[in-house]
Scaffold this motif. Structure first.
Motif, short mmCIF file in Angstrom:
data_model
loop_
_atom_site.label_atom_id
_atom_site.label_comp_id
_atom_site.label_asym_id
_atom_site.label_seq_id
_atom_site.Cartn_x
_atom_site.Cartn_y
_atom_site.Cartn_z
N ARG A 100 0.83 -1.21 0.00
CA ARG A 100 0.00 0.00 0.00
C ARG A 100 0.87 1.26 0.00
O ARG A 100 0.47 2.29 -0.54
CB ARG A 100 -0.94 0.01 1.21
CG ARG A 100 -0.27 0.32 2.55
CD ARG A 100 -1.23 0.24 3.72
NE ARG A 100 -2.55 0.73 3.42
CZ ARG A 100 -2.98 1.97 3.64
NH1 ARG A 100 -2.16 2.87 4.15
NH2 ARG A 100 -4.20 2.31 3.36
N ASP A 201 -6.09 -4.52 2.19
CA ASP A 201 -5.57 -3.24 2.66
C ASP A 201 -5.71 -3.10 4.17
O ASP A 201 -4.81 -2.62 4.84
CB ASP A 201 -6.31 -2.10 1.95
CG ASP A 201 -5.61 -0.76 2.14
OD1 ASP A 201 -4.43 -0.65 1.78
OD2 ASP A 201 -6.24 0.16 2.67
N GLN A 202 -6.83 -3.56 4.72
CA GLN A 202 -7.03 -3.43 6.16
C GLN A 202 -6.02 -4.27 6.93
O GLN A 202 -5.55 -3.86 8.00
CB GLN A 202 -8.46 -3.84 6.55
CG GLN A 202 -8.74 -3.67 8.04
CD GLN A 202 -10.19 -3.89 8.39
OE1 GLN A 202 -11.07 -3.22 7.88
NE2 GLN A 202 -10.45 -4.86 9.27
N ILE A 205 -2.90 -2.28 7.07
CA ILE A 205 -3.03 -1.19 8.05
C ILE A 205 -2.87 -1.73 9.47
O ILE A 205 -2.16 -1.15 10.29
CB ILE A 205 -4.38 -0.47 7.89
CG1 ILE A 205 -4.42 0.29 6.57
CG2 ILE A 205 -4.64 0.48 9.06
CD1 ILE A 205 -5.79 0.81 6.20
N CYS A 209 0.06 -0.59 12.10
CA CYS A 209 -0.25 0.06 13.38
C CYS A 209 0.25 -0.77 14.56
O CYS A 209 0.85 -0.23 15.49
CB CYS A 209 -1.76 0.32 13.49
SG CYS A 209 -2.37 1.56 12.34
N ARG A 225 0.80 6.68 13.89
CA ARG A 225 0.72 6.94 12.45
C ARG A 225 2.06 7.41 11.89
O ARG A 225 2.49 6.99 10.82
CB ARG A 225 -0.36 7.98 12.15
CG ARG A 225 -0.68 8.12 10.66
CD ARG A 225 -1.39 9.40 10.34
NE ARG A 225 -0.52 10.56 10.50
CZ ARG A 225 0.42 10.92 9.63
NH1 ARG A 225 0.61 10.21 8.53
NH2 ARG A 225 1.18 11.97 9.85
N THR A 231 0.20 5.38 6.64
CA THR A 231 -1.24 5.31 6.85
C THR A 231 -1.79 6.72 6.99
O THR A 231 -1.04 7.68 7.19
CB THR A 231 -1.58 4.51 8.12
OG1 THR A 231 -0.82 5.04 9.22
CG2 THR A 231 -1.27 3.02 7.96
N GLU A 232 -3.12 6.82 6.92
CA GLU A 232 -3.79 8.10 7.09
C GLU A 232 -4.37 8.19 8.50
O GLU A 232 -4.56 7.17 9.17
CB GLU A 232 -4.90 8.27 6.05
CG GLU A 232 -4.44 8.08 4.61
CD GLU A 232 -3.40 9.09 4.17
OE1 GLU A 232 -3.41 10.22 4.73
OE2 GLU A 232 -2.58 8.77 3.29
N LYS A 234 -7.40 8.85 9.54
CA LYS A 234 -8.67 8.13 9.71
C LYS A 234 -8.46 6.62 9.74
O LYS A 234 -9.22 5.89 10.40
CB LYS A 234 -9.65 8.51 8.61
CG LYS A 234 -9.22 8.15 7.20
CD LYS A 234 -10.25 8.59 6.18
CE LYS A 234 -9.82 8.22 4.75
NZ LYS A 234 -10.83 8.68 3.75
N GLU A 235 -7.44 6.14 9.05
CA GLU A 235 -7.16 4.70 9.06
C GLU A 235 -6.64 4.25 10.42
O GLU A 235 -7.01 3.17 10.91
CB GLU A 235 -6.15 4.37 7.96
CG GLU A 235 -6.69 4.57 6.56
CD GLU A 235 -5.63 4.45 5.47
OE1 GLU A 235 -6.00 4.21 4.31
OE2 GLU A 235 -4.43 4.63 5.79
N TRP A 239 -8.41 1.72 13.09
CA TRP A 239 -7.66 0.60 13.68
C TRP A 239 -7.81 0.60 15.19
O TRP A 239 -8.02 -0.45 15.81
CB TRP A 239 -6.18 0.72 13.30
CG TRP A 239 -5.27 -0.13 14.14
CD1 TRP A 239 -5.05 -1.46 14.02
CD2 TRP A 239 -4.48 0.31 15.26
NE1 TRP A 239 -4.16 -1.89 14.98
CE2 TRP A 239 -3.79 -0.83 15.75
CE3 TRP A 239 -4.27 1.55 15.87
CZ2 TRP A 239 -2.92 -0.75 16.84
CZ3 TRP A 239 -3.40 1.62 16.94
CH2 TRP A 239 -2.74 0.49 17.42
#
Length: 394
Positions: A100, A201-202, A205, A209, A225, A231-232, A234-235, A239
């Motif tokens: 990603r 993708d999740q 993430i 994290c 982050r 990562t962003e 909001k992601e 999480w």
């Protein structure tokens, strides 16, 4: 769940232990395990004593020597280079969780004013064709020229395309000659099995994290982050919501005796029991060391106000061009400006500043001189020269 309170002393000890600075930096070196534990090692071109990536690794084990890292990449293919918050070396096994980031950086770089308007699909194809036929190439193998004004950060067209394809994961660093990067086709550098592995993708993430929190021990969601910068916001928030049952809420006491809310890894209490006082050895850390990279957090946790002034005009610098923090135990006690001169075989100490309230004792100065001697050996020079005299009044 009520928040676990962590005193400033315990937070410092845990922070240094988690970042590989708790133990005396000696013994057999397991370099791959060290890179894996850190997560990544930031690369930097500046060589005042030794480049940042080498110095960072040496600070954790002083049996490290500069050729070792390139061997991991060029011969063993155990690490790869890509972009975290900056260009970095990462364990090759992380590749499936890094897909990603290739996509993120491709989009980000493609939108930037430095790259976007100058991208050239035809030139990219020509570069790939030459690399496929001739083998790994560096930018010196091409001779396209900058058109228009030669501004500081402008790059020749071929350099722009190669950087873009490197960020996108289409080209990969094959090896380095000094600090000159040689590019190859990604499929000839990255193992086929890792290239073929596709994670949702999740899942990537979640791995990023969890991996960040594991490597810092405790932190805010913003610090989680920023660890990889892959990562962003909001992601990371999503999480944290998905893992609310396993994240441990904590309150960290700052150097100013305030309390900051954060999260910690599930085994935080066990880690606190294991992380006693760090070695009392005095260490000369690199300005880009991961333990001090976040200057806001550094000041909050250690009360050490530190900035990098390489890009500050000389007349406006408070300290100097390249200044090394001095860590003794769990306390930053000073800062040192030094430069290696390999032509004369000397490590020149230009300036030394002790922090307020730090008492200069014979023992502390002996520790500093011992570390300077060790740094000499690492840099390949023979003698420490105090340019303004061997004195606490430098």
């Amino acid at each position: 769940m009520s928040a676990l309170k962590i005193s400033n002393r315990d937070a410092r000890n845990l922070w240094l232990s988690t970042h590989g600075l708790g133990e005396t930096p000696t013994g057999r070196i397991e370099l791959m395990a060290l890179v894996r534990a850190l997560g990544f090692v930031q690369l930097d071109t500046i060589q005042v004593v030794s480049r940042a990536h080498h110095h960072i690794l040496w600070s954790r084990n002083q049996n490290y020597r500069e050729p070792m890292l390139n061997k991991l990449m060029a011969k063993e293919r155990a690490v790869f280079e890509h972009f975290t918050h900056d260009a970095s070396v990462l364990p090759m096994e992380f590749l499936p969780m890094w897909r990603r980031q290739f996509a993120r950086m491709k989009a980000k770089v493609g939108r930037s004013s430095w790259y976007g308007p100058h991208l050239d699909a035809e030139l990219q194809g020509e570069i790939k064709r030459r690399i496929a036929e001739e083998g790994p190439l560096c930018t010196h193998a091409f001779d396209t020229k900058i058109e228009g004004p030669k501004e500081m950060w402008r790059r020749p067209p071929h350099k722009i395309q190669m950087d873009y394809m490197w960020h996108a994961g289409e080209l990969a660093t094959c090896h380095r000659d000094g600090f000159t990067k040689y590019y190859d086709l990604a499929e000839r550098v990255f193992p086929a099995d890792l290239m073929a592995e596709e994670l949702p993708d999740q899942d990537q993430i979640d791995w990023l994290c969890h991996g960040a929190l594991d490597r810092i021990g405790f932190g805010t969601l913003g610090e989680v982050r920023k660890f990889w910068d892959a990562t962003e916001v909001k992601e990371v928030s999503a999480w944290a919501e998905r893992n609310a049952g396993t994240l441990v809420p904590v309150e960290i006491e700052t150097a100013g005796r305030e309390w900051i809310k954060a999260f910690a890894c599930p085994d935080i209490e066990y880690r606190l029991k294991l992380s006693g006082p760090p070695t009392s050895r005095l260490r000369i850390l690199n300005p880009f060391d991961p333990a001090i990279r976040d200057r806001v957090r550094l000041k909050r946790l250690f009360g050490f106000d530190y900035t990098v002034e390489m890009f500050v005009p000389a007349a406006k610098r408070q300290w100097g061009y390249y200044v090394f923090p001095l860590l003794e135990g769990s306390r930053f006690v000073g800062r040192l400006e030094a430069k290696a001169d390999r032509a004369t075989g000397t490590l020149n100490v230009i300036n030394l500043w002790w922090e307020p309230k730090v008492k200069l004792t014979a023992d502390r100065f002996e520790k500093l001189e011992a570390e300077l001697t060790r740094l000499c050996r690492f840099a390949g020079v023979q003698e420490v020269v105090w340019q303004r005299g061997r004195s606490s009044e430098l």
